[in-house]
Design a protein around this motif. Structure first.
Motif, PDB file in Angstrom:
ATOM      1  N   MET A 142       0.867  -1.174   0.000  1.00  0.00           N
ATOM      2  CA  MET A 142       0.000   0.000   0.000  1.00  0.00           C
ATOM      3  C   MET A 142       0.905   1.226   0.000  1.00  0.00           C
ATOM      4  N   ARG A 143       0.325   2.364  -0.420  1.00  0.00           N
ATOM      5  CA  ARG A 143       1.137   3.582  -0.526  1.00  0.00           C
ATOM      6  C   ARG A 143       0.270   4.811  -0.345  1.00  0.00           C
ATOM      7  N   ARG A 144       0.961   5.942  -0.085  1.00  0.00           N
ATOM      8  CA  ARG A 144       0.304   7.244  -0.029  1.00  0.00           C
ATOM      9  C   ARG A 144       0.831   8.079  -1.179  1.00  0.00           C
ATOM     10  N   GLY A 145      -0.072   8.468  -2.066  1.00  0.00           N
ATOM     11  CA  GLY A 145       0.325   9.259  -3.215  1.00  0.00           C
ATOM     12  C   GLY A 145       0.872   8.399  -4.346  1.00  0.00           C
ATOM     13  N   GLY A 146       1.389   9.085  -5.361  1.00  0.00           N
ATOM     14  CA  GLY A 146       2.010   8.371  -6.473  1.00  0.00           C
ATOM     15  C   GLY A 146       1.202   8.364  -7.746  1.00  0.00           C
ATOM     16  N   GLY A 147      -0.120   8.584  -7.652  1.00  0.00           N
ATOM     17  CA  GLY A 147      -0.946   8.553  -8.856  1.00  0.00           C
ATOM     18  C   GLY A 147      -1.005   7.161  -9.459  1.00  0.00           C
ATOM     19  N   CYS A 148      -1.029   7.110 -10.777  1.00  0.00           N
ATOM     20  CA  CYS A 148      -1.107   5.816 -11.476  1.00  0.00           C
ATOM     21  C   CYS A 148       0.174   5.015 -11.277  1.00  0.00           C
ATOM     22  N   GLU A 149       0.020   3.699 -11.237  1.00  0.00           N
ATOM     23  CA  GLU A 149       1.143   2.790 -11.009  1.00  0.00           C
ATOM     24  C   GLU A 149       1.326   1.882 -12.208  1.00  0.00           C
ATOM     25  N   GLN A 150       2.579   1.646 -12.566  1.00  0.00           N
ATOM     26  CA  GLN A 150       2.923   0.653 -13.581  1.00  0.00           C
ATOM     27  C   GLN A 150       3.810  -0.399 -12.938  1.00  0.00           C
ATOM     28  N   MET A 151       3.425  -1.663 -13.091  1.00  0.00           N
ATOM     29  CA  MET A 151       4.187  -2.766 -12.512  1.00  0.00           C
ATOM     30  C   MET A 151       4.701  -3.670 -13.616  1.00  0.00           C
ATOM     31  N   HIS A 152       5.989  -3.987 -13.566  1.00  0.00           N
ATOM     32  CA  HIS A 152       6.590  -4.909 -14.523  1.00  0.00           C
ATOM     33  C   HIS A 152       7.318  -6.001 -13.741  1.00  0.00           C
ATOM     34  N   ALA A 153       7.054  -7.242 -14.099  1.00  0.00           N
ATOM     35  CA  ALA A 153       7.700  -8.368 -13.434  1.00  0.00           C
ATOM     36  C   ALA A 153       8.430  -9.226 -14.457  1.00  0.00           C
ATOM     37  N   LYS A 154       9.647  -9.607 -14.123  1.00  0.00           N
ATOM     38  CA  LYS A 154      10.439 -10.520 -14.948  1.00  0.00           C
ATOM     39  C   LYS A 154      10.804 -11.722 -14.080  1.00  0.00           C
ATOM     40  N   VAL A 155      10.402 -12.905 -14.530  1.00  0.00           N
ATOM     41  CA  VAL A 155      10.673 -14.123 -13.780  1.00  0.00           C
ATOM     42  C   VAL A 155      11.316 -15.150 -14.699  1.00  0.00           C
ATOM     43  N   PHE A 156      12.440 -15.689 -14.262  1.00  0.00           N
ATOM     44  CA  PHE A 156      13.121 -16.737 -15.025  1.00  0.00           C
ATOM     45  C   PHE A 156      13.325 -17.941 -14.112  1.00  0.00           C
ATOM     46  N   VAL A 157      12.855 -19.089 -14.565  1.00  0.00           N
ATOM     47  CA  VAL A 157      13.023 -20.350 -13.835  1.00  0.00           C
ATOM     48  C   VAL A 157      13.707 -21.332 -14.769  1.00  0.00           C
ATOM     49  N   SER A 158      14.848 -21.850 -14.346  1.00  0.00           N
ATOM     50  CA  SER A 158      15.586 -22.759 -15.223  1.00  0.00           C
ATOM     51  C   SER A 158      16.182 -23.893 -14.409  1.00  0.00           C
ATOM     52  N   PRO A 159      16.273 -25.089 -15.004  1.00  0.00           N
ATOM     53  CA  PRO A 159      16.884 -26.218 -14.307  1.00  0.00           C
ATOM     54  C   PRO A 159      18.401 -26.099 -14.346  1.00  0.00           C
ATOM     55  N   THR A 160      19.027 -26.482 -13.260  1.00  0.00           N
ATOM     56  CA  THR A 160      20.479 -26.478 -13.167  1.00  0.00           C
ATOM     57  C   THR A 160      20.938 -27.886 -12.839  1.00  0.00           C
ATOM     58  N   PRO A 161      21.827 -28.470 -13.627  1.00  0.00           N
ATOM     59  CA  PRO A 161      22.283 -29.826 -13.327  1.00  0.00           C
ATOM     60  C   PRO A 161      22.920 -29.894 -11.939  1.00  0.00           C
ATOM     61  N   ALA A 162      22.502 -30.881 -11.187  1.00  0.00           N
ATOM     62  CA  ALA A 162      23.102 -31.074  -9.868  1.00  0.00           C
ATOM     63  C   ALA A 162      24.522 -31.600 -10.022  1.00  0.00           C
ATOM     64  N   PRO A 163      25.427 -31.237  -9.105  1.00  0.00           N
ATOM     65  CA  PRO A 163      26.808 -31.707  -9.227  1.00  0.00           C
ATOM     66  C   PRO A 163      26.898 -33.212  -9.100  1.00  0.00           C
ATOM     67  N   VAL A 164      27.781 -33.797  -9.870  1.00  0.00           N
ATOM     68  CA  VAL A 164      28.002 -35.248  -9.837  1.00  0.00           C
ATOM     69  C   VAL A 164      29.118 -35.544  -8.836  1.00  0.00           C
ATOM     70  N   ILE A 165      28.816 -36.385  -7.892  1.00  0.00           N
ATOM     71  CA  ILE A 165      29.791 -36.749  -6.876  1.00  0.00           C
ATOM     72  C   ILE A 165      30.387 -38.105  -7.240  1.00  0.00           C
ATOM     73  N   SER A 166      31.673 -38.125  -7.463  1.00  0.00           N
ATOM     74  CA  SER A 166      32.339 -39.377  -7.843  1.00  0.00           C
ATOM     75  C   SER A 166      32.980 -40.002  -6.607  1.00  0.00           C
ATOM     76  N   VAL A 167      32.904 -41.293  -6.542  1.00  0.00           N
ATOM     77  CA  VAL A 167      33.466 -42.036  -5.417  1.00  0.00           C
ATOM     78  C   VAL A 167      34.526 -42.993  -5.946  1.00  0.00           C
ATOM     79  N   GLN A 168      35.747 -42.842  -5.468  1.00  0.00           N
ATOM     80  CA  GLN A 168      36.835 -43.714  -5.892  1.00  0.00           C
ATOM     81  C   GLN A 168      36.913 -44.915  -4.956  1.00  0.00           C
ATOM     82  N   GLN A 169      36.956 -46.061  -5.562  1.00  0.00           N
ATOM     83  CA  GLN A 169      37.052 -47.276  -4.771  1.00  0.00           C
ATOM     84  C   GLN A 169      38.526 -47.594  -4.490  1.00  0.00           C
ATOM     85  N   GLN A 170      38.758 -47.930  -3.248  1.00  0.00           N
ATOM     86  CA  GLN A 170      40.118 -48.282  -2.841  1.00  0.00           C
ATOM     87  C   GLN A 170      40.466 -49.695  -3.296  1.00  0.00           C
TER      88      GLN A 170
END
Length: 269
Positions: free
Chosen positions: A241-269
């Motif tokens: 909420m606000r006091r004053g300002g007159g007309c309002e313009q709202m712009h939203a930019k949303v980016f959702v992207s998959p990120t590969p999870a890190p690969v954990i390697s295990v060395q066998q002794q």
């Protein structure tokens, strides 16, 4: 699945705003389904986090000096457990039986719910309800406003994800099933799909199950939860909420992207 989120909301005002306050539910928390790896808000000034009555992480941004614009940013990475279908919580689900102005079930919604589910109150019944509402209410951007009631959107047979969710909540609560509004993000390979999203959760068998009416999904594989509430007003990412300002313009930019999870390697002794 690991999701990377970038969300920026900009408010421009016609005149100077004397003072404003913004309630921000833009920070996810850890749960059985999601693990927050990193997250930060980019705000005009430092703001301390608190919890609201529904357990959401809330920031209250107060601007006491005159301003002509506000830029609110959120970004981070979250791991999603794609295999988990439900989430458990210790808090009572009974408060989510309460109707609100936006989710009040009129005779048409009550009749639709009763006809679709009959005497069933299980997950299969609510999946049928989800599909039925999707077929009844065509996804039509611009057909409703943020304060459109579920009954009005249902009567108009059109709406967006917010309206689909409100209609589902109205129907489920009329059947005696606790249900709540969820705001968050959805990853979709369709670049035309809005990344900010809303869906419902219903309390069944002592757990919360998701129902995405807009996409007809009963399994939240690519959904990142931000906040929950009785309706949109309780859970929306930014509300102010606000006091004053007159007309309002709202712009939203949303980016959702998959990120590969890190690969954990295990060395066998």
């Amino acid at each position: 699945m690991r999701l990377s989120i970038s969300h920026e909301t900009t408010y421009h005002y016609e005149d100077q705003v004397r003072a404003s306050i913004q309630y921000l539910r833009l920070t996810p928390h850890d749960s059985e389904r999601q693990h927050v790896l990193s997250w930060q808000l980019d705000l005009p000034r430092p703001v301390r986090a608190q919890l609201d009555p529904f357990g959401n992480i809330l920031h209250v941004l107060t601007m006491d000096e005159p301003h002509e614009a506000i830029i609110i940013g959120a970004r981070g990475q979250v791991d999603i457990d794609e295999l988990r279908e439900a989430e458990h919580e210790s808090q009572s689900a009974l408060p989510f039986l309460r109707f609100t102005r936006l989710t009040e079930a009129d005779e048409a919604l009550r009749a639709f719910a009763a006809k679709t589910c009959k005497q069933r109150r299980d997950r299969t019944a609510l999946i049928d309800l989800m599909h039925g509402l999707n077929q009844h209410m065509t996804y039509t951007p611009g057909s409703t406003e943020v304060d459109t009631r579920a009954a009005d959107a249902f009567a108009g047979r059109a709406g967006v994800c917010q309206d689909h969710t409100h209609a589902f909540l109205a129907c489920a609560r009329s059947l005696g099933v606790p249900s709540r509004y969820v705001s968050g993000y959805l990853y979709s390979e369709d670049c035309e799909h809005l990344a900010s999203h809303a869906w419902a959760e219903a309390w069944l068998d002592d757990a919360w199950y998701s129902f995405d009416v807009t996409n007809e999904l009963a399994r939240p594989e690519r959904h990142l939860k931000l906040a929950v509430g009785l309706d949109y007003l309780d859970a929306c990412p930014v509300r102010g909420m606000r006091r004053g300002g007159g007309c309002e313009q709202m712009h939203a930019k949303v980016f959702v992207s998959p990120t590969p999870a890190p690969v954990i390697s295990v060395q066998q002794q």
